[in-house]
Design a protein around this motif. Structure first.
Motif, PDB file in Angstrom:
ATOM      1  N   PHE A 189       0.834  -1.211   0.000  1.00 13.31           N
ATOM      2  CA  PHE A 189       0.000   0.000   0.000  1.00 13.31           C
ATOM      3  C   PHE A 189       0.865   1.255   0.000  1.00 13.31           C
ATOM      4  N   TRP A 193       0.750   4.262  -2.625  1.00 16.67           N
ATOM      5  CA  TRP A 193       0.495   5.668  -2.244  1.00 16.67           C
ATOM      6  C   TRP A 193       1.658   6.572  -2.658  1.00 16.67           C
ATOM      7  N   LEU A 197      -1.205   6.435  -6.102  1.00 24.88           N
ATOM      8  CA  LEU A 197      -2.180   5.382  -6.402  1.00 24.88           C
ATOM      9  C   LEU A 197      -1.970   4.719  -7.759  1.00 24.88           C
ATOM     10  N   ASN A 198      -0.814   4.969  -8.376  1.00 23.90           N
ATOM     11  CA  ASN A 198      -0.480   4.220  -9.592  1.00 23.90           C
ATOM     12  C   ASN A 198       0.344   3.018  -9.177  1.00 23.90           C
ATOM     13  N   ILE A 199      -0.003   1.856  -9.665  1.00 27.12           N
ATOM     14  CA  ILE A 199       0.709   0.665  -9.200  1.00 27.12           C
ATOM     15  C   ILE A 199       2.000   0.483  -9.995  1.00 27.12           C
ATOM     16  N   LEU A 347      -1.743   7.169   5.386  1.00 24.87           N
ATOM     17  CA  LEU A 347      -2.713   6.658   4.411  1.00 24.87           C
ATOM     18  C   LEU A 347      -2.474   5.171   4.119  1.00 24.87           C
TER      19      LEU A 347
ATOM     20  N   TYR B  26     -11.932   6.013  -9.399  1.00 23.54           N
ATOM     21  CA  TYR B  26     -10.482   5.878  -9.587  1.00 23.54           C
ATOM     22  C   TYR B  26     -10.009   6.712 -10.793  1.00 23.54           C
ATOM     23  N   ARG B  30      -9.965  10.617  -8.106  1.00 19.34           N
ATOM     24  CA  ARG B  30      -9.020   9.790  -7.356  1.00 19.34           C
ATOM     25  C   ARG B  30      -8.749  10.348  -5.957  1.00 19.34           C
ATOM     26  N   VAL B  34      -8.441   9.206  -0.481  1.00 20.12           N
ATOM     27  CA  VAL B  34      -7.774   9.515   0.793  1.00 20.12           C
ATOM     28  C   VAL B  34      -8.743   9.318   1.963  1.00 20.12           C
ATOM     29  N   TRP B  39     -12.170   3.267   1.416  1.00 22.81           N
ATOM     30  CA  TRP B  39     -11.402   2.016   1.490  1.00 22.81           C
ATOM     31  C   TRP B  39     -12.191   0.928   2.201  1.00 22.81           C
TER      32      TRP B  39
END
Lengths: 402, 83
Positions: A189, A193, A197-199, A347, B26, B30, B34, B39
């Motif tokens: 995670f 973050w 939020l892009n993997i 977060l 998403y 996006r 937070v 979540w």
């Protein structure tokens, strides 16, 4: 196979099967609809803060991170010494696995190492170490190493690496495979973050993931489990058991009726009522039927808060659960005050802790699970630790001058 | 009539709808991620809502008679077993 399916076939298992649809779908859709439109501005400010690259100098953040790692390490050492003072290290499950070839009494030793500790204070302290301090140390370390990548400091990286191994091992005296997996998840995670939020996986994080994978595989092998069986168990624990446990709660409530605030023992004792420890009662009742053997007296059949609220208030629980999910957004007030470096850690912790809501009660995750505790701890490390440090430094310097 | 088909259809449609909402969030909003509530809802959706749909699928593609022969345990049966 058929008996496993019995619980899956909730339409025939439950007295009022439509309630499960209302509790699951109803709460999710209602809370999603409300959540999209609440706290939008605050969320946007926090998001902008994460994306802003010029908020603080790297030097300032890295100094604060290093200070925090050593503060948390001191706290960890204190907890480990206190734990071993009360519970000998040779009786722990970790010792059994690492130093003993047999795995006889593994479950009992696991129960003794945490759940059945005499002091409830120690139990909470160790859970705090396991669920809150360890992940924060791991994330701070990775964050710090990520920041000093320009000027290679092999020695400090090695020291930090050993600190990580120390906290992972000492926070798992009772050897729960799930907590090792959780540390991996929280790191993943964090990576997500860090990349807004892009993997994207950075090559430098792979050693950490590899380390945890090796530890997990080692525990699997040392307990003589087959890989396929373990994979099946993990799949079952994630996707089948939470709902199955929920169906036990619903079945029990529909036959015995709701119990109101007695479901929450602490609130019940505050109102001079006798509380009911439902996870234990339901576990003892349905557990033997499910496992086809006797279960431990201390069994906990934990279900999601959606079902424990159903046990308390039946269908009225839908409204309460929705409001409580929305109430979690109040955490944004604290997040807004955090600096960028700590914001990402907070977060990541929150995202990982959100996974626990599918299988545990609300108050457990908020307090024992560490949502509130970790947020306040991060707030303390970010805002007050530097002030404390400078105050102590000034006092030290004054003393020496005099 | 076998209710599992209708249940599966209803559950999977609802799941798909919620998944679409998350995907839209998403892509276009996006910053809402937070929020802890988003979540929590996402994981409830993945770990409770989807399995609920797949429970119906399992029942749908397995021998119904065998399941009913095994029977859902009544509270009396459970108590008798545990005693």
């Amino acid at each position: 196979m058929t008996c496993i399916l019995t619980y899956i076939d909730y339409w025939h298992f439950l007295k009022f099967p439509s309630h499960i649809l209302l509790v699951v779908h109803g709460v999710i859709i209602a809370s999603l609809c409300c959540s999209i439109f609440s706290f939008r501005k605050t969320a946007y400010i926090i998001w902008e803060k994460i994306n802003n690259h010029s908020l603080l100098s790297n030097n300032e953040i890295s100094k604060n991170l290093l200070m925090s790692i050593f503060f948390l390490l001191t706290l960890s050492l204190g907890i480990v010494i206190y734990y071993n003072f009360n519970f000998p290290i040779k009786d722990t499950t970790l010792w059994h696995i690492l130093c003993s070839s047999s795995n006889i009494g593994y479950s009992a030793s696991r129960e003794k190492s945490l759940k059945l500790l005499n002091s409830s204070y120690l139990k909470y302290l160790y859970t705090f170490y396991q669920n809150t301090i360890t992940p924060i140390i791991l994330l701070s370390t990775i964050h710090y190493i990520g920041m000093i990548k320009d000027r290679i400091k092999i020695k400090s990286i090695l020291v930090l690496f050993f600190i990580c191994i120390f906290v992972v091992l000492t926070s798992n005296f009772n050897v729960t495979k799930s907590s090792l997996l959780n540390y991996t998840i929280v790191i993943l995670f964090f990576i997500v973050w860090k990349n807004n939020l892009n993997i994207i996986f950075y090559y430098m994080y792979f050693p950490f993931i590899l380390l945890f994978s090796i530890i997990i595989v080692y525990f699997f092998i040392s307990q003589n489990y087959s890989f396929y069986k373990d994979l099946e168990t993990i799949f079952s624990r994630i996707f089948i058991i939470p709902l199955k446990m929920g169906s036990w709660y619903m079945h029990y409530t529909q036959y015995y009726g709701m119990i109101g605030v007695k479901e929450f023992p602490k609130i019940a004792s505050f109102l001079s009522m006798e509380g009911v420890h439902s996870p234990n009662v339901i576990g003892k009742l349905y557990g033997p039927y499910y496992y086809k053997r006797f279960v431990l007296e201390s069994i906990h059949a934990n279900a999601s808060f959606l079902f424990s609220f159903y046990r308390a208030f039946e269908l009225f629980s839908c409204l309460i659960s929705t409001l409580l999910i929305l109430a979690l957004d109040l955490i944004l007030i604290i997040l807004k005050r955090l600096r960028k470096g700590w914001l990402v850690i907070a977060l990541s912790m929150l995202s990982y802790q959100s996974t626990l809501f599918a299988a545990s009660s609300y108050t457990t995750i908020l307090f024992s699970g560490g949502v509130m505790v970790s947020i306040f701890l991060i707030y303390f490390l970010d805002q007050f630790l530097p002030i404390m440090y400078s105050f102590l430094l000034q006092t030290w310097q004054k003393t020496f001058k005099n | 009539m076998n209710p599992s088909f209708f249940l599966f259809f209803f559950n999977i449609t609802t799941c798909f709808f919620v998944s679409c909402v998350f995907y839209r969030l998403y892509l276009h909003k996006r910053y809402l991620f937070v929020k802890p509530s988003i979540w929590v809802i996402l994981f409830l959706h993945l770990f409770l809502e989807y399995p609920l749909a797949f429970f119906d699928l399992i029942v749908l593609f397995t021998d119904q008679k065998a399941i009913l022969d095994c029977g859902a345990p009544t509270l009396e049966e459970i108590e008798r077993y545990t005693r």
